[in-house]
Design a protein around this motif. Structure first.
Motif: not given
Length: 335
Positions: A105-106, A125-128, A146-149
């Motif tokens: 969960g987030r 968005p971090v959770y996903r 490769r992602g934003k977080y």
């Protein structure tokens, strides 16, 4: 119908060494009593959660049980580094012989997130992103992303889950759309909301499951969580529940009161009688409890009863008696 336990591991006022010993003894009793699974919550810096490291506590559960399935409900994903979490999941699944079940969960508390230096506004968005990383890593034995977080350049794991491609998934639902998302992911679900609300979640879940996996595919478990205390008489059980529930409730609201913050979105009433009046708790004799649960599970369309049976300052003796009466008299009446 199957049966499980949900546990905040909220503080009882005991010294911690006694507390952990008592709770682990109860978990062994859950196994002997025929419960399918044990689910532990994750909370930080609050008496609501005395297992701020769920994996550490669950490793002790793994070593003290043989058939009981167990896992977090849920990992607060934004608080983890994905590489460490994937490795710990693999270890727990292997050490338990494939009995781990994993919920993600987030995280429900902006206050807890802030203690970690996290912005709760970015939790979704971090959770996903982290969920995709973790599930891919468990299935493929490496982290490449490769992602934003987070970013990983083909990081090898060298550990793998016992269950392939990963342990069974769980999600705590509060809405029909989240129930549908969980179904598409192939996840079991648990609701801590009312039976009436859970009925809508269950319908959404099973519809989405059939669309995603085929009408002939058996859907996952739909769980309904309730506070449950069983005693020799209604009066005996109610006396214990009415005393213990406010202790749990103070822990539930502790951080919000300490920070003078708005109470949580999914709040709980302050008394056990009010909780029972909402159909979300029961304390009574085996016959009283069995009749109540049969009706609530039917309204919810649920296949998995998740009892919160250790809470507040219930003593080990009170909870042991409650569990034994539940297993001896209530379970057979509901199966």
């Amino acid at each position: 119908m199957e049966f499980g336990i949900f546990d905040h591991l909220d503080a009882t006022g005991q010294p911690l060494d006694e507390y952990y010993a008592d709770r682990l003894a109860l978990i062994s009793l859950f196994e002997r009593s025929g419960f399918r699974s044990y689910h532990v919550a994750e909370h930080h810096a609050t008496p609501l959660g005395m297992a701020p490291s769920p994996n550490l506590f669950l490793s002790a559960v793994a070593m003290r049980t043989e058939t009981l399935r167990f896992g977090p409900l849920v990992f607060a994903l934004p608080l983890y580094h994905p590489l460490r979490l994937v490795q710990e999941i693999c270890m727990l699944d292997q050490m338990s012989g494939g009995r781990l079940e994993i919920g993600f969960g987030r995280g429900a508390s902006a206050i807890e997130a802030a203690y970690f230096g996290n912005d709760h506004a970015e939790a979704e968005p971090v959770y996903r992103e982290y969920l995709a990383i973790v599930l891919d890593g468990l299935a493929n034995g490496r982290l490449h992303h490769r992602g934003k977080y987070a970013s990983f350049d083909d990081a090898p794991l060298f550990v793998e889950p016992y269950q392939k491609p990963h342990p069974p998934l769980w999600y705590g639902v509060h809405a029909t759309d989240s129930a549908a998302r969980a179904a598409r992911l192939g996840s079991h679900i648990v609701s801590l909301d009312s039976a009436e609300e859970t009925g809508a979640f269950a319908r959404s879940y099973r519809t989405a499951w059939a669309e995603a996996h085929g009408a002939d595919s058996a859907p996952g478990l739909v769980g309904l969580g309730l506070f449950v205390v069983v005693g020799g008489t209604d009066a005996e059980a109610l006396a214990s529940a009415r005393r213990a529930y406010p202790v749990w409730h103070r822990s539930f609201n502790y951080l919000f009161v300490r920070h003078d913050a708005p109470l949580p979105k999914h709040r709980r009433p302050p008394s056990f009688d009010e909780m029972a009046g909402q159909g979300r708790a029961i304390a009574g004799s085996p016959d009283t409890v069995a009749a109540f649960l049969a009706e609530r599970m039917a309204v919810a369309g649920a296949s998995y009863l998740v009892g919160q049976m250790a809470f507040g300052d219930l003593t080990r003796e009170e909870t042991t008696r409650s569990v034994e009466l539940f297993a001896r008299h209530v379970m057979p009446a509901l199966v």
